[in-house]
Design a protein around this motif. Structure first.
Motif, mmCIF file in Angstrom:
data_model
loop_
_atom_site.group_PDB
_atom_site.id
_atom_site.type_symbol
_atom_site.label_atom_id
_atom_site.label_comp_id
_atom_site.label_asym_id
_atom_site.label_seq_id
_atom_site.Cartn_x
_atom_site.Cartn_y
_atom_site.Cartn_z
ATOM 1 N N PHE A 150 0.829 -1.204 0.000
ATOM 2 C CA PHE A 150 0.000 0.000 0.000
ATOM 3 C C PHE A 150 0.869 1.263 0.000
ATOM 4 O O PHE A 150 0.618 2.198 -0.770
ATOM 5 N N VAL A 151 1.894 1.298 0.863
ATOM 6 C CA VAL A 151 2.752 2.488 0.947
ATOM 7 C C VAL A 151 3.500 2.695 -0.370
ATOM 8 O O VAL A 151 3.649 3.839 -0.834
ATOM 9 N N SER A 207 -9.798 3.136 -4.992
ATOM 10 C CA SER A 207 -9.211 1.940 -4.388
ATOM 11 C C SER A 207 -8.161 2.295 -3.341
ATOM 12 O O SER A 207 -8.080 1.657 -2.280
ATOM 13 N N LEU A 208 -7.358 3.324 -3.619
ATOM 14 C CA LEU A 208 -6.335 3.741 -2.661
ATOM 15 C C LEU A 208 -6.980 4.243 -1.373
ATOM 16 O O LEU A 208 -6.522 3.929 -0.271
ATOM 17 N N HIS A 209 -8.051 5.003 -1.506
ATOM 18 C CA HIS A 209 -8.771 5.491 -0.327
ATOM 19 C C HIS A 209 -9.349 4.327 0.480
ATOM 20 O O HIS A 209 -9.300 4.334 1.721
ATOM 21 N N GLU A 210 -9.900 3.350 -0.212
ATOM 22 C CA GLU A 210 -10.490 2.197 0.477
ATOM 23 C C GLU A 210 -9.420 1.406 1.238
ATOM 24 O O GLU A 210 -9.642 0.987 2.375
ATOM 25 N N ARG A 211 -8.279 1.214 0.603
ATOM 26 C CA ARG A 211 -7.199 0.487 1.279
ATOM 27 C C ARG A 211 -6.672 1.273 2.470
ATOM 28 O O ARG A 211 -6.328 0.690 3.502
ATOM 29 N N ALA A 212 -6.616 2.600 2.334
ATOM 30 C CA ALA A 212 -6.179 3.430 3.460
ATOM 31 C C ALA A 212 -7.122 3.264 4.646
ATOM 32 O O ALA A 212 -6.678 3.187 5.806
ATOM 33 N N HIS A 272 -6.601 1.996 8.500
ATOM 34 C CA HIS A 272 -6.852 3.118 9.429
ATOM 35 C C HIS A 272 -5.809 4.230 9.246
ATOM 36 O O HIS A 272 -5.275 4.780 10.212
ATOM 37 N N ILE A 273 -5.521 4.541 7.984
ATOM 38 C CA ILE A 273 -4.551 5.581 7.654
ATOM 39 C C ILE A 273 -5.287 6.821 7.182
ATOM 40 O O ILE A 273 -6.132 6.755 6.285
ATOM 41 N N ASP A 274 -4.960 7.962 7.779
ATOM 42 C CA ASP A 274 -5.572 9.239 7.415
ATOM 43 C C ASP A 274 -4.775 9.873 6.281
ATOM 44 O O ASP A 274 -3.647 10.332 6.482
ATOM 45 N N LEU A 275 -5.352 9.902 5.088
ATOM 46 C CA LEU A 275 -4.665 10.471 3.931
ATOM 47 C C LEU A 275 -4.762 11.993 3.882
ATOM 48 O O LEU A 275 -4.144 12.620 3.023
ATOM 49 N N ALA A 276 -5.532 12.574 4.794
ATOM 50 C CA ALA A 276 -5.690 14.031 4.793
ATOM 51 C C ALA A 276 -4.559 14.728 5.555
ATOM 52 O O ALA A 276 -4.326 15.927 5.376
ATOM 53 N N LYS A 292 -0.383 13.982 -0.629
ATOM 54 C CA LYS A 292 -0.362 13.702 -2.060
ATOM 55 C C LYS A 292 1.024 13.928 -2.663
ATOM 56 O O LYS A 292 1.312 13.445 -3.752
ATOM 57 N N GLN A 293 1.864 14.668 -1.949
ATOM 58 C CA GLN A 293 3.210 14.953 -2.419
ATOM 59 C C GLN A 293 4.259 14.203 -1.598
ATOM 60 O O GLN A 293 5.417 14.609 -1.531
ATOM 61 N N VAL A 294 3.849 13.096 -0.987
ATOM 62 C CA VAL A 294 4.728 12.390 -0.059
ATOM 63 C C VAL A 294 5.973 11.832 -0.774
ATOM 64 O O VAL A 294 7.018 11.649 -0.157
#
Length: 367
Positions: A131-132, A144-149, A153-157, A243-245
């Motif tokens: 995932f990472v 799909s990326l949001h669902e996997r996050a 339990h990963i906060d993409l915000a 998004k710029q990680v």
């Protein structure tokens, strides 16, 4: 669940407790591990009946003549999550080996359970690593990326800083146990920690406080040194949008390269000259060495003089004192350096060129 490889390991571990012959049989009655290698692959009717009846069976001398592939002893069902997954058998006089039965059965079940949870952790670790990796590579976030996050339990915000932790010892690897231990020591559920190759950890951090981060990293360094006897190199990227990680990841890689040379915890935001030097190719660095200080390569005295000059900020007085030589001797050496390299230490461009050449040479030597 009960593979031949695991069965062989169990037989090896259990054999340390008793000297009798042991077998492990699958649910089809086939011996998959044994202290007697000639029995592996044979059908064991007694063990097959144990799987069907889900209870232990004493094998007598009389049974040897009526049941296929058996020897006198005791066979016990091995349970996992309520189901029989195999049989462990002890060969010998039933009166003598029976007292070992329940102990060895319990030990076998514990070994299988431990192996199961280790495999689950491995699967969890690999899924998170995948995932990472996708997160770092994604230019646009898919549903799909949001669902996997959400599954992890990963906060993409949240804003993130990438930290790369590398083992100093080249022969050691990041085990699942070490990965879980780091998660415990780090103790911030908002952050994502994954194994990254054999000898690295990747931390995607949410805390923007640099001093707190340094303190946590030093705590982690001490903890891993105490528990696993490993030392770490650590490079940190800048905090930025999730998004710029990927940009923070590249910065962390650059900082890690410097950390391996200095032994410090390095933040990319603190890099200045090093930031530029990292973008110079190894071939270009070698070419600069060749065009400048190559004639000095085998003259350690002159190289040491140059290094001491730079370490003392070009002060001739302090350099002579540090070298324990007369100032005239220092002038003589600098003249020799100029003769060999055609570079004058009193010329700004020349002194910068010499400094870079020495840096690149020392970098090559360390590698």
């Amino acid at each position: 669940m009960l593979s031949p490889h695991l069965a062989k390991k169990i037989v090896s571990d259990v054999r340390r407790l008793i000297h009798e012959d042991l077998i492990i049989v699958d649910t089809h009655g086939i011996i998959i591990a044994s202290t007697d290698p000639t029995r592996i692959g044979q059908f064991h009717e007694g063990a097959f009946l144990v799987c069907q009846e889900k209870q232990k069976r004493i094998i007598t001398k009389e049974d040897e003549g009526t049941l296929k592939g058996v020897k006198a002893g005791i066979n016990l069902p091995v349970f996992f999550h309520g189901d029989v997954i195999g049989v462990i058998g002890i060969t010998g006089d039933p009166a003598n080996v029976s007292p070992y039965g329940e102990l060895l059965k319990k030990m076998t079940e514990l070994l299988i359970q431990e192996n199961y949870y280790t495999e689950q952790l491995q699967l969890e670790a690999r899924a998170l690593e995948t995932f990472v990796f996708d997160w770092l590579q994604a230019r646009e976030w898919s549903p799909s990326l949001h669902e996997r996050a959400q599954l992890f339990h990963i906060d993409l915000a949240s804003s993130r800083r990438v930290i790369i932790v590398s083992l100093n010892e080249t022969k050691q690897t990041i085990s699942v146990d070490m990965w879980k231990y780091v998660q415990t020591v780090w103790s911030d559920a908002r952050d994502v920690i994954v194994r990254w190759g054999n000898d690295r950890l990747l931390i995607l951090q949410t805390d923007d406080d640099k001093e707190r981060t340094i303190a946590k990293l030093k705590t982690m360094q001490r903890a891993l040194l105490d528990k696993y006897d490993v030392t770490l190199h650590i490079g940190c990227g800048k905090m930025g949008d999730s998004k710029q990680v990927y940009h923070s990841y590249k910065q962390a890689e650059r900082a890690l390269h410097i950390a391996k040379q200095t032994g410090d915890i390095v933040f990319d935001e603190d890099l200045r000259l090093d930031m530029c030097l990292e973008d110079i190719s190894p071939a270009t660095k070698q070419e600069l060495i060749k065009r400048t200080i190559e004639p000095l390569i085998h003259d350690e005295e002159l190289l040491h003089t140059l290094r001491t000059l730079f370490a003392n900020d070009l002060s001739l007085k302090r350099t002579a004192e540090a070298l324990h030589i007369h100032i005239n001797t220092l002038h003589y050496r600098l003249k020799k350096i100029q003769d060999y390299t055609k570079l004058n230490v009193r010329h700004l461009e020349h002194i910068i060129t010499l400094y870079l050449a020495i840096r690149f040479l020392d970098e090559t030597t360390k590698k």
